[in-house]
Design an enzyme around this catalytic site. Structure first.
Site: not given
Length: 393
Positions: A82, A139-140, A179, A364
């Site tokens: 997206d 996802e956003e 991580r 963004h």
């Protein structure tokens, strides 16, 4: 960067196609849960490669399955598809053709790399088991990963482990950064409306000023992290918007605040919500007013699994060299809905550095443009992972 993969030449032959895919996707961005043309494009590419393609999960999601050999082992690799509601300002020849929508987070690059890897994997068939390539919508903002899972993603496409990456223009080019444990935060949002009583700005005693009460709420909210949460428990409460009034001599009826709340620990997350509610209600009451509060839980924290994180570290070390693999000293306060996939299956999420200069636009940003130089590295790594995880005995 030197890729230590034995397959470098094969990858290079595919790069013009991967680049063309990336630029096509960038020209034609679509907002989450509306990625109809993107879904069609992805599905047609995969069908031509010989994958078994399933569509419709979360509406526009695509899952491509390829089996080889006799092993029952399975692996899932996810790419997000997206775009964002941002007006593009890159000036690129392949800039968005849709006003107000652009790939400002690099999902076009993520999708292009996985499609490139899919083609090489299908041609080589140098694996033993089943590969599920997950092209995820929304996802956003809308939690496409959660919706795909609710639609039966892992019931229909079992995965022993799932993996995903995200480009990062703040990290050194070609570096793998990750991580164990929490890597991205849980995100919640809150809308607080102070309900006052409007009046003339010259006669404030005849009104109930929601701006004053709202300002008091904003300041009091700053004490939550500093006085209610343990100093070693990372949390954020940010008031990102404050709307009230339209004229200097008019006291408005209402004042509205919009908050973003970030955390990792579930108990701290609950405490944040509790304190925000108490402070908003208590501060407003002290001024003789009430509040309307809309608190929305968003994505959960993204938590990597140790075995799979160690696997990515070892694979990336062999792939790119130990100097190109970095351990994050602390998680980022950004959020990611791959969290829901990691709650259901073991796996790991990692960043791939794409920095060009010290002044690269961040994710963004209207001028952000995915760094095409990383395409061969990301593509190659996904091939390496699929063939190594499902290694032929």
């Amino acid at each position: 960067m030197t890729i230590h993969s034995k397959n470098t030449a094969a990858f290079a032959n595919h790069m013009p196609d991967v680049l063309a895919i990336r630029h096509h996707l960038h020209r034609n961005p679509e907002i989450g849960l509306s990625e109809f043309k993107t879904s069609d494009f992805v599905a047609s590419q995969l069908e031509a490669m010989g994958y078994e393609v399933t569509r419709g999960l979360a509406g526009t999601g695509v899952v491509a399955t390829l089996r080889n050999g006799t092993s029952g082992k399975t692996v899932g690799i996810r790419a997000d598809i997206d775009a964002l509601p941002i007006h593009e300002d890159t000036g690129a020849e392949y800039a968005s053709l849709t006003p107000g929508v652009m790939h400002a987070c690099g999902h076009d690059g993520h999708t292009a790399m996985l499609l490139g890897a899919a083609k090489i994997i299908a041609e080589r068939r140098n694996f033993d088991g089943t590969i599920h390539l997950i092209f995820q919508p929304a996802e956003e903002n809308f939690g496409g990963a959660r919706i795909m899972i609710e639609d039966g993603l892992f019931d229909r496409f079992p995965c022993d482990a799932v993996f995903a990456l995200h480009n990062d223009p703040s990290q050194p080019f070609g570096h793998f950064v990750l991580r164990d444990g929490p890597i991205m935060a849980a995100v919640d949002e809150c809308r607080i409306t102070v309900n006052g009583y409007g009046g003339h700005g010259a006669e404030p005693q005849s009104a109930l000023d929601p701006i004053v009460a709202g300002a008091s709420i904003v300041m009091a909210l700053q004490t939550i992290v500093s006085r209610n949460i343990h100093p070693l428990t990372p949390t954020v409460v940010t008031v990102g918007a404050f709307h009230a009034g339209i004229a200097s001599n008019v006291i408005p009826e209402t004042a509205e605040m919009l908050l973003t709340i970030r955390s990792f620990d579930p108990a701290a997350r609950d405490e944040l919500e509790k304190r925000i509610r108490l402070i908003a209600e208590g501060q407003a009451a002290s001024y003789g007013m009430g509040v309307t509060l809309n608190y929305q839980r968003g994505y959960n924290a993204t938590v990597n699994h140790k075995t799979e994180t160690d696997y990515i570290v070892n694979l990336a070390t062999r792939f790119a060299g130990a100097d190109k693999v970095l351990e994050m000293p602390r998680p980022t306060m950004g959020a990611e809905d791959f969290a829901y996939m990691l709650e259901k299956r073991p796996g790991a999420y990692f960043f791939l550095g794409t920095k060009r200069t010290e002044k690269d636009p961040p994710l963004h940003h209207p001028k952000f443009d995915f760094n095409d130089d990383i395409l061969p590295i990301g593509t190659a790594f996904w091939v390496e992972l699929a063939e190594d995880y499902l290694k032929v005995a």
